[in-house]
Design an enzyme around this catalytic site. Structure first.
Site, mmCIF file in Angstrom:
data_model
loop_
_atom_site.group_PDB
_atom_site.id
_atom_site.type_symbol
_atom_site.label_atom_id
_atom_site.label_comp_id
_atom_site.label_asym_id
_atom_site.label_seq_id
_atom_site.Cartn_x
_atom_site.Cartn_y
_atom_site.Cartn_z
ATOM 1 N N TYR A 118 -64.091 33.654 39.240
ATOM 2 C CA TYR A 118 -64.204 35.102 39.131
ATOM 3 C C TYR A 118 -62.611 35.303 38.411
ATOM 4 C CZ TYR A 118 -63.257 39.644 41.539
ATOM 5 O OH TYR A 118 -63.259 40.982 41.534
ATOM 6 N N LYS A 171 -62.609 37.598 35.082
ATOM 7 C CA LYS A 171 -61.874 38.839 34.944
ATOM 8 C C LYS A 171 -60.794 38.963 33.992
ATOM 9 C CE LYS A 171 -63.879 41.815 38.138
ATOM 10 N NZ LYS A 171 -64.638 42.492 37.622
#
Ligand SMILES: NC(=O)c1ccc[n+]([C@@H]2O[C@H](COP(=O)([O-])OP(=O)(O)OC[C@H]3O[C@@H](n4cnc5c(N)ncnc54)[C@H](O)[C@@H]3O)[C@@H](O)[C@H]2O)c1
Length: 248
Positions: free
Chosen positions: A154, A158
């Protein structure tokens, strides 16, 4: 009304931040395509907007799959003629310590956040370039700025979204298209474990200077700013609506 006659696509709008953004845009006069892979959730949000006097269309779409994204963009364009605003909000987490993370956990998160954002951008940007107008909003996270334990997939995705935001902003500026990113922190199903699990709850709250999680409705105004003409001279920027968590 700040978005009167604008056409917006909001991905991952079946719940959470995306649903709050879709409703806020509709209240400001935009026609909103409520995109989610959960078609029942998307339909419910669109029904709510239409019942409140707004204009919304629910489209079931997995943003990681290019063919579905192209079909979704075609459906919105056929219904309303063009797309002015794209919010790349759809997201998932697949949490695991890095030495235990599976290939699927790694790939799935990159597919939704990185490929999903790219797929949607590429599907709508041609029309925006032709019309010399567009507002692109990416969704990043404190995890992409600071890193986080148990979410290397993640955080990497991101952080990649930040690079995408800046490249899109530079490449598209000549077409009067802005691209900005928001790093939100809100009480949604995605954050339920860290908000409720005794092992993480207090540790997380201690890192938020405002001392609480936001409601999605408190995050939506930042999305409104980047979608509206109030931000016409702002591009390639990242705003953290996270209670101060990323102050450094
Ligand atoms: N909630 C937070 O505190 C927080 C913090 C930082 C970043 N974010 C980011 O904000 C965005 C929204 O998060 P949220 O908390 O509202 O999440 P959420 O889990 O409440 O909602 C996400 C929505 O995206 C949809 N979705 C997931 N994968 C999809 C796909 N492949 N195609 C289409 N739709 C898909 C889900 O069905 C769901 O409706 C995400 O990008 C997330 O990473 C959230």
């Amino acid at each position: 009304m700040q978005l009167k006659n604008r056409i917006a696509i909001v991905t991952g709008a079946g719940q959470g931040i995306g649903a709050a953004v879709a409703m806020a845009y509709a209240r400001e006069g935009a026609k909103v395509a409520v995109i989610d892979m959960n078609s029942a959730a998307a339909q419910e949000v669109a029904n709510g907007i239409n019942a409140a006097g707004g204009t919304a269309l629910a489209v079931a779409c997995n943003v990681a799959l290019r063919a579905q994204v192209d079909a979704m963009a075609a459906q919105v364009t056929q219904a309303w003629g063009r797309v002015d605003i794209l919010v790349n909000n759809a997201g998932i987490t697949r949490t695991a310590m890095l030495h235990k993370m599976t290939q699927d956990q790694w790939q799935d998160v990159l597919a939704v956040h990185l490929s999903g954002s790219f797929n949607c951008l590429q599907a709508v940007v041609g029309g925006m370039m032709e019309r010399r107008y567009g507002r692109i909003i990416f969704v990043t996270s404190a995890a992409g700025v600071l890193g986080t334990i148990g979410q290397i997939n993640y955080s990497a995705a991101k952080a990649g979204v930040l690079g995408m935001t800046k490249s899109a902003a530079k490449e598209l500026a000549r077409y009067n298209i802005t691209a900005n990113a928001i790093a939100p922190g809100a009480a949604t199903p995605m954050t339920e474990t860290i908000r409720t699990d005794e092992r993480f709850k207090d540790k997380y709250l201690d890192r938020i200077p405002l001392g609480r999680w936001a409601e999605p409705q408190e995050i939506a105004p930042v999305f409104l700013f980047f979608a509206s003409d109030a931000s016409s001279y702002v591009t390639g920027q990242i705003v953290a609506a996270d209670g101060g968590m990323t102050i450094h």
